[in-house]
Design an enzyme around this catalytic site. Structure first.
Site, mmCIF file in Angstrom:
data_model
loop_
_atom_site.group_PDB
_atom_site.id
_atom_site.type_symbol
_atom_site.label_atom_id
_atom_site.label_comp_id
_atom_site.label_asym_id
_atom_site.label_seq_id
_atom_site.Cartn_x
_atom_site.Cartn_y
_atom_site.Cartn_z
ATOM 1 N N GLU A 169 22.125 -12.505 -4.037
ATOM 2 C CA GLU A 169 21.326 -11.981 -2.932
ATOM 3 C C GLU A 169 21.567 -10.502 -2.643
ATOM 4 O O GLU A 169 21.996 -10.132 -1.532
ATOM 5 C CB GLU A 169 21.595 -12.795 -1.663
ATOM 6 N N GLU A 379 20.257 -22.013 -4.532
ATOM 7 C CA GLU A 379 20.745 -22.506 -3.228
ATOM 8 C C GLU A 379 19.578 -23.073 -2.451
ATOM 9 O O GLU A 379 18.467 -22.551 -2.511
ATOM 10 C CB GLU A 379 21.346 -21.384 -2.362
HETATM 11 C C1 BG6 Z 1 23.224 -17.777 1.560
HETATM 12 C C2 BG6 Z 1 24.523 -17.301 0.971
HETATM 13 O O1 BG6 Z 1 22.473 -16.678 1.942
HETATM 14 O O2 BG6 Z 1 23.292 -18.574 2.692
HETATM 15 C C3 BG6 Z 1 25.681 -18.247 1.192
HETATM 16 O O3 BG6 Z 1 24.384 -17.026 -0.407
HETATM 17 C C4 BG6 Z 1 25.680 -18.699 2.648
HETATM 18 O O4 BG6 Z 1 26.869 -17.624 0.831
HETATM 19 C C5 BG6 Z 1 24.385 -19.450 2.911
HETATM 20 O O5 BG6 Z 1 26.783 -19.447 3.006
HETATM 21 C C6 BG6 Z 1 24.306 -19.965 4.349
HETATM 22 O O6 BG6 Z 1 24.410 -18.884 5.178
HETATM 23 P P1 BG6 Z 1 24.562 -18.916 6.732
HETATM 24 O O7 BG6 Z 1 24.183 -17.539 7.156
HETATM 25 O O8 BG6 Z 1 23.639 -19.948 7.248
HETATM 26 O O9 BG6 Z 1 25.972 -19.234 7.016
#
Ligand code: BG6
Length: 478
Positions: A169, A379
């Site tokens: 990202e 993800e």
């Molecule tokens: C993604 C990241 O953007 O979102 C992860 O790559 C992160 O590392 C995940 O944990 C969830 O993010 P957040 O902001 O909801 O804790």
């Protein structure tokens, strides 16, 4: 020596889950690891609002076998994880820490022993502190240090790892570090640094991909982008112009170098609109041209819903306090555009849209705009507050409902021709959710941080296991 073809030789679709080094490993100063920017920030900054850190995180450094066993028992065949740069090179350049290499060898070998395809990310937000001290990603020299680090990893693990992501990202990382200011080095509404970061991160990524090719390695390698699929509020004035500005802000500075090997054609126009410049070396176009990967990773959680700017100064809205804040997530860019808040779309407790339909629209957009690239959904998940029963079991029905809608949309896009070949649920087990701390949980497996990091699979873990088994029995060829 494994080969690229091995990745999809058993199944033509990978189902797995993912984590990132700082969020799960712990062992923050063990076995020669150098100090990271996040270690320093969490130990020293008043902006660590929950006063938590990743010193021990989910204890993965010591418990990795337990997690990999659970993946395999849950029918998962792919694991996305990241390497901590400071574990391999304590200051980010120069000296190599053999104990760091040994650790990742253990993880990779154990994955392969259990039939799990490793997908290794080289950089997931955790910059070595020494490089942060030298200006972090604003210092162009870091693109060469990253390339050197990448080559060490390719050399050490490239015989077995056939799926790589260079940078996780680059866009969202630049956003949190330079616009929201909730990730170190905590700059706020600094648009010059926001765009310069993205540029430098993409140069670093392209240099590493070029090295991968020069080293004659085979495998899949690409960038992981946060899906920034832009949708316009129907009331938007000058929709084409708003769309162009928003797509540049959220996507094209990452997607065009990654997939087309060039900077966006409207870069000069956008420099004028946003008022930034890019400091760079001469002839860097060549690096982009030579550093195109062969897949794109997409982290797919939400869309960017925007409209024309109405009034007011630039401002960013963000919520890292969950139910202790009413803030919704979005941005206002003076004279350009702003987020629109759709009352009909669900939101999580941290003010972000939960919109599974975007899995379909996001994947189809990539197919149509970028010549149907090979895509991995690197993800996707749903962060919630959780309370286990007396056996530590979590009945995460809300996660399952949303998970299942996301997967329906993924299969729909696949059926309609998007070349999507893998899905990694975020996250394998509970972990440190950056500035949100530990209360925002994403795992398929619960981690009891108070009781020796005990692992207990949640209802969603079993649901996913059944889903995968059904998928393979209905699609004999994968
Ligand atoms: C993604 C990241 O953007 O979102 C992860 O790559 C992160 O590392 C995940 O944990 C969830 O993010 P957040 O902001 O909801 O804790």
């Amino acid at each position: 020596m494994r080969k690229k073809e091995d990745v999809f030789s058993r199944n033509d679709f990978l189902w797995g889950s993912g984590t990132a080094a700082y969020q799960c490993e712990g062992a923050w100063d063990a076995d020669g690891k150098g100090l990271g920017e996040w270690d320093y920030f969490n130990h020293n900054s008043a902006l660590n609002i929950h006063n938590e850190d990743g010193d021990n995180a989910s204890n993965f450094y010591y418990d990795y076998e337990k997690d990999i066993n659970l993946m395999a028992e849950g029918s998962q065949n792919a694991y996305r994880f990241s390497i901590s740069w400071a574990r391999i090179m304590p200051t980010g350049y120069g000296e190599v820490n053999q104990q760091g290499i040994d650790f990742y060898n253990r993880v990779i070998n154990y994955c392969l022993e259990k039939g799990i395809e490793p997908n290794v990310t080289l950089f997931h937000y955790d910059l070595p502190y020494e490089l942060a001290r030298q200006g972090g990603w604003l210092n162009h020299k870091i693109t060469d240090y990253f390339n050197e680090y990448a080559k060490i990893c390719f050399e050490a693990f490239g015989d077995r790892v056939k799926m790589w992501s260079t940078i996780n990202e680059p866009r969202y990382y630049s956003y949190c570090t330079n616009i929201v200011g909730n990730y170190p080095p905590n700059r706020r509404l600094d648009f010059q640094s926001y765009f310069q970061y993205q540029y430098n991160l993409m140069i670093a990524s392209s240099k590493a991909i070029r090295s991968f090719k020069e080293m004659g390695l085979d495998g899949y390698i690409g960038v992981v982008h946060d899906n920034g699929h832009v949708e316009l509020d129907p009331d938007t004035i000058n929709p084409d112009e708003v769309y162009e500005m928003a797509d540049f802000f959220y996507n094209t500075l990452i997607l065009e170098p990654s997939l087309l090997g060039k900077l966006p054609d409207n870069l000069e126009k956008m420099k004028q609109k946003y008022g930034f410049m890019i400091l760079h070396d001469i002839n860097e176009e060549e690096i982009f041209r030579e550093g195109v990967g062969n897949y794109i990773g997409i982290n797919l959680y939400n869309r960017q819903y925007v409209k024309h700017w109405e009034e007011g100064e630039s401002e960013v809205f963000h919520n890292n306090k969950g139910t202790r804040s009413n803030s919704l997530e979005g941005i206002r860019l003076e004279s350009l555009f702003e987020s629109s808040f759709d009352p009909h779309v669900r939101r999580n407790k941290w003010g972000r849209e939960v919109n599974p339909r975007v899995m379909y629209t996001g994947l189809m957009e990539l197919k149509e705009k970028y010549n149907n690239p090979l895509i991995l959904v690197t993800e996707n998940g749903h962060g919630i507050y959780e309370s286990p029963d007396e056996n530590d079991y979590v009945e995460d029905n809300e996660r399952i409902e949303i998970f299942s809608e996301f997967l329906d949309n993924l299969l729909k896009a696949k059926k309609e021709g998007a070349d999507v070949r893998g899905y990694y649920h975020w996250s394998t087990m509970d972990l440190y959710s950056w500035i949100n701390g530990y209360e925002k949980r994403y795992g398929l497996v619960r981690v009891d941080f108070e009781d020796n990091y005990k692992r207990t699979p949640k209802k969603s873990y079993y649901w996913f296991k059944d889903f995968i088994n059904n998928y393979y029995s209905n699609n004999r060829n994968g």
